[in-house]
Design a protein around this motif. Structure first.
Motif, short mmCIF file in Angstrom:
data_model
loop_
_atom_site.label_atom_id
_atom_site.label_comp_id
_atom_site.label_asym_id
_atom_site.label_seq_id
_atom_site.Cartn_x
_atom_site.Cartn_y
_atom_site.Cartn_z
N GLU A 72 -23.03 -13.51 -49.59
CA GLU A 72 -24.07 -12.98 -48.71
C GLU A 72 -23.50 -12.65 -47.34
OE1 GLU A 72 -27.16 -15.72 -47.51
OE2 GLU A 72 -25.81 -17.40 -47.69
N LYS A 73 -24.30 -11.97 -46.57
CA LYS A 73 -24.01 -11.62 -45.18
C LYS A 73 -22.66 -10.91 -45.05
CE LYS A 73 -27.18 -15.02 -43.42
NZ LYS A 73 -27.52 -15.90 -42.34
N SER A 74 -21.87 -11.30 -44.07
CA SER A 74 -20.63 -10.57 -43.77
C SER A 74 -19.63 -10.62 -44.92
CB SER A 74 -19.98 -11.10 -42.49
OG SER A 74 -19.54 -12.44 -42.66
N THR A 75 -19.60 -11.71 -45.65
CA THR A 75 -18.67 -11.81 -46.78
C THR A 75 -19.04 -10.77 -47.84
OG1 THR A 75 -18.31 -14.14 -46.33
CG2 THR A 75 -17.67 -13.36 -48.51
N ALA A 76 -20.33 -10.60 -48.11
CA ALA A 76 -20.77 -9.59 -49.07
C ALA A 76 -20.37 -8.20 -48.60
CB ALA A 76 -22.29 -9.68 -49.27
N VAL A 77 -20.62 -7.90 -47.33
CA VAL A 77 -20.30 -6.58 -46.79
C VAL A 77 -18.81 -6.30 -46.93
CG1 VAL A 77 -20.21 -5.20 -44.68
CG2 VAL A 77 -22.25 -6.53 -45.19
N LEU A 78 -17.98 -7.25 -46.55
CA LEU A 78 -16.54 -7.02 -46.60
C LEU A 78 -16.03 -6.90 -48.04
CD1 LEU A 78 -15.41 -9.29 -43.65
CD2 LEU A 78 -15.59 -6.79 -43.70
N LYS A 79 -16.58 -7.70 -48.95
CA LYS A 79 -16.17 -7.59 -50.35
C LYS A 79 -16.59 -6.23 -50.95
CE LYS A 79 -15.35 -12.26 -51.82
NZ LYS A 79 -14.07 -12.01 -52.48
N ILE A 80 -17.71 -5.70 -50.48
CA ILE A 80 -18.15 -4.37 -50.93
C ILE A 80 -17.14 -3.32 -50.48
CG2 ILE A 80 -19.89 -2.57 -50.56
CD1 ILE A 80 -21.97 -4.96 -50.46
N THR A 81 -16.67 -3.42 -49.24
CA THR A 81 -15.75 -2.40 -48.70
C THR A 81 -14.46 -2.32 -49.52
OG1 THR A 81 -14.65 -3.87 -47.09
CG2 THR A 81 -16.62 -2.67 -46.35
N LYS A 82 -14.10 -3.41 -50.15
CA LYS A 82 -12.88 -3.44 -50.98
C LYS A 82 -12.90 -2.39 -52.08
CE LYS A 82 -12.17 -7.33 -53.12
NZ LYS A 82 -11.76 -8.63 -53.64
N HIS A 83 -14.09 -2.00 -52.53
CA HIS A 83 -14.22 -1.09 -53.67
C HIS A 83 -14.56 0.34 -53.27
CE1 HIS A 83 -14.05 -4.50 -56.42
NE2 HIS A 83 -14.90 -5.11 -55.63
N LEU A 84 -14.60 0.63 -51.97
CA LEU A 84 -15.00 1.96 -51.53
C LEU A 84 -13.81 2.91 -51.46
CD1 LEU A 84 -17.56 1.06 -48.72
CD2 LEU A 84 -17.98 1.47 -51.15
#
Length: 136
Positions: A72-84
C-alpha cells in the motif's frame, strides 16, 4: 486465491480524480498489460481483500497485489513504476528511502487529493478498449 493469470492488481479510489488519472497513465505506460484494476468501492476489490484477509479497507491508499502480497501507499506506487515503460521504472529506486519518509509524502498528497484534484460523483466506467483490464 485467484492468481489473476500472473498479473498484478491495482486497487484505487474510484471517485478520486487524481487516482483515475493515475490509472489512465499506468494503462498507457503498461504496454505489456501487467496490471489489472478495480476501484476500492467495487465488490471485486472487497472480495479480493477478504480473500487475502487484508485489514486494509481505507479509501485513502492505492493498493497493489502482486504475487499474493499486499502493498500500500508509497511502496505500492514504487512497485508499480517498476513495470512501466520508458524511464518511469527508474522511480522504483526511491524505494531505498525510509518508509516513514515516503509515506509522509504519500499521506500528505492523499489527504489533500480531493481538494487539489477534485472528486467524482461515481466511479469511472472504463471504455470498451480497456474494459478487459478491470475486474468486476
Amino acid at each position: 486465491m485467484n492468481n489473476f493469470n500472473g498479473k498484478s492488481v491495482i486497487l484505487f479510489d474510484g471517485v478520486c480524480n487524481l487516482c483515475n488519472s493515475s490509472v489512465n497513465f499506468i494503462i498507457k505506460q503498461d504496454k505489456k498489460e501487467h496490471f489489472l484494476f478495480a476501484s476500492l468501492q467495487s465488490d471485486a476489490a472487497k472480495e479480493i481483500l477478504l480473500q487475502l484477509n487484508s485489514k486494509i479497507i481505507e479509501l485513502d491508499s492505492i493498493i497493489l497485489i502482486e504475487d499474493e502480497k499486499v502493498y500500500e501507499k508509497s511502496t505500492a506506487v514504487l512497485k508499480i513504476t517498476k513495470h512501466l515503460d520508458k524511464l518511469y521504472y527508474l522511480l522504483y529506486y526511491f524505494i531505498v528511502l525510509p518508509v516513514f519518509i515516503r509515506n509522509w509524502i504519500y499521506n500528505f498528497i492523499a489527504k489533500n487529493r480531493y481538494k487539489w484534484f477534485g472528486k467524482r460523483e461515481s466511479c469511472m466506467i472504463p471504455s470498451l478498449e480497456i474494459k478487459n483490464r478491470f475486474l468486476s
